[in-house]
Motif scaffolding. Structure first.
Motif, PDB file in Angstrom:
ATOM      1  N   ALA A   1      21.052 127.214  80.435  1.00  0.00           N
ATOM      2  CA  ALA A   1      21.003 126.836  81.848  1.00  0.00           C
ATOM      3  C   ALA A   1      22.014 125.706  82.053  1.00  0.00           C
ATOM      4  CB  ALA A   1      19.588 126.366  82.196  1.00  0.00           C
ATOM      5  N   GLY A   2      22.226 125.323  83.311  1.00  0.00           N
ATOM      6  CA  GLY A   2      23.204 124.291  83.605  1.00  0.00           C
ATOM      7  C   GLY A   2      22.879 122.967  82.934  1.00  0.00           C
ATOM      8  N   ILE A   3      23.872 122.375  82.297  1.00  0.00           N
ATOM      9  CA  ILE A   3      23.747 121.068  81.644  1.00  0.00           C
ATOM     10  C   ILE A   3      24.452 120.034  82.522  1.00  0.00           C
ATOM     11  CG2 ILE A   3      24.297 119.727  79.578  1.00  0.00           C
ATOM     12  CD1 ILE A   3      24.407 122.407  78.040  1.00  0.00           C
ATOM     13  N   PRO A   4      23.811 118.945  82.910  1.00  0.00           N
ATOM     14  CA  PRO A   4      24.422 117.969  83.812  1.00  0.00           C
ATOM     15  C   PRO A   4      25.762 117.443  83.295  1.00  0.00           C
ATOM     16  CG  PRO A   4      22.089 117.522  83.549  1.00  0.00           C
ATOM     17  CD  PRO A   4      22.432 118.577  82.536  1.00  0.00           C
ATOM     18  N   TYR A   5      26.638 117.144  84.227  1.00  0.00           N
ATOM     19  CA  TYR A   5      27.977 116.638  83.876  1.00  0.00           C
ATOM     20  C   TYR A   5      27.884 115.343  83.077  1.00  0.00           C
ATOM     21  CZ  TYR A   5      27.805 112.742  87.177  1.00  0.00           C
ATOM     22  OH  TYR A   5      27.480 111.574  87.822  1.00  0.00           O
ATOM     23  N   ASN A   6      26.796 114.578  83.286  1.00  0.00           N
ATOM     24  CA  ASN A   6      26.603 113.304  82.592  1.00  0.00           C
ATOM     25  C   ASN A   6      25.452 113.382  81.598  1.00  0.00           C
ATOM     26  OD1 ASN A   6      24.578 113.550  84.460  1.00  0.00           O
ATOM     27  ND2 ASN A   6      24.724 111.450  85.246  1.00  0.00           N
ATOM     28  N   ALA A   7      25.318 114.512  80.963  1.00  0.00           N
ATOM     29  CA  ALA A   7      24.172 114.776  80.079  1.00  0.00           C
ATOM     30  C   ALA A   7      24.108 113.819  78.897  1.00  0.00           C
ATOM     31  CB  ALA A   7      24.229 116.216  79.572  1.00  0.00           C
ATOM     32  N   THR A   8      22.886 113.506  78.521  1.00  0.00           N
ATOM     33  CA  THR A   8      22.624 112.753  77.296  1.00  0.00           C
ATOM     34  C   THR A   8      22.497 113.740  76.136  1.00  0.00           C
ATOM     35  OG1 THR A   8      20.229 112.893  77.571  1.00  0.00           O
ATOM     36  CG2 THR A   8      21.353 111.025  78.625  1.00  0.00           C
ATOM     37  N   PRO A   9      22.532 113.251  74.898  1.00  0.00           N
ATOM     38  CA  PRO A   9      22.311 114.155  73.759  1.00  0.00           C
ATOM     39  C   PRO A   9      20.983 114.897  73.857  1.00  0.00           C
ATOM     40  CG  PRO A   9      23.218 112.085  72.987  1.00  0.00           C
ATOM     41  CD  PRO A   9      22.923 111.899  74.449  1.00  0.00           C
ATOM     42  N   ALA A  10      19.945 114.233  74.343  1.00  0.00           N
ATOM     43  CA  ALA A  10      18.635 114.872  74.456  1.00  0.00           C
ATOM     44  C   ALA A  10      18.669 116.040  75.439  1.00  0.00           C
ATOM     45  CB  ALA A  10      17.583 113.850  74.889  1.00  0.00           C
TER      46      ALA A  10
END
Length: 249
Positions: free
Chosen positions: A107-116
């Motif tokens: 699914a979509g992963i945020p542009y500012n995603a954390t490792p978690a």
């Protein structure tokens, strides 16, 4: 500084601190060995001491290899686990991206995603179980994240992931790239420690600052591989030291 303690293996009747030990057969034949403490890592291979117990404690069940040059035992350096680096470029300010692994797309992963968040997206795939990936680095977009494959993919040469940046917004031509930073499957060493020599049969205590200590090597017996304190996949063991006879459950 060396810290050698007497090592005697007597009639063992319990496995209280050894959930990895599937059978007591062979424990009476454990060999006394010398460990190179400079190769063991705090928090991974041993627990650091405290005011009540000042000595460090090496965990029982650590897979070991024998360094042919020094003649000392070190952590087993079997096949390396694959690590892939995911990098977001173009300074996006919004949106999401996706990763595809062996035909399955997240699914979509945020542009500012954390490792978690990256780990959670990958573990939601049907071909990735919890614990199959370890994600470090980040957060995006300023810092790449590193996906290290573990679990069922431990020590394997896995397919490189692909990425889609179609839904990233803002910035200047935002994009996502995936590169293989460490290829999986290759032997982790060539000094002899790539051959499994056995397992640390009992906990070993040593003083902080010590470079060597004694231990007991289990080289004949039966082991619950999944319960070893260090991730270990018997299917990846391609070479053992002469005389080693370990069976797995």
């Amino acid at each position: 500084m060396n810290d050698f303690q007497p090592m005697t293996v007597l009639n063992e009747t319990a496995t209280a601190d050894r959930p990895w030990l599937a059978s007591l057969v062979g424990i009476h034949d454990a060999n006394t060995i010398t460990l190179d403490l400079t190769k063991f890592v705090a928090g991974v291979h041993y627990e650091s001491g405290n005011l009540l117990q000042p000595r460090n404690v090496l965990k029982s069940g650590i897979p070991l290899g024998l360094n042919d040059t020094t003649g000392l035992y070190e952590p087993y350096a079997g096949p390396t686990s694959e690590a892939q680096t995911v990098t977001v470029t173009g300074s996006p300010t919004g949106g999401t991206y996706t990763l595809t692994f062996s035909g399955q797309t997240t699914a979509g992963i945020p542009y500012n995603a954390t490792p978690a968040q990256v780990r959670a997206a990958l573990e939601a795939l049907s071909n990735v179980n919890p614990g199959d990936v370890v994600v470090s680095g980040g957060p995006h977009p300023g810092t790449p994240v590193i996906v290290t494959f573990a679990g069922q993919y431990l020590g394997d040469d896995v397919t490189q992931m692909t990425a889609s940046a179609t839904n990233l917004t803002g910035g200047a031509s935002p994009a996502v790239t995936v590169t293989t930073s460490t290829a999986g499957g290759a032997a982790g060493a060539s000094n002899g420690t790539q051959k499994l020599a056995g397992f640390l049969a009992t906990e070993s205590l040593f003083a902080p600052g010590s470079t060597k200590t004694s231990g007991a090597l289990l080289w004949y017996g039966e082991v619950f591989a999944a319960k070893c304190p260090i991730p270990f996949d018997p299917a990846n063991v391609t070479a053992t030291r002469p005389g080693v006879s370990i069976h797995y459950r």
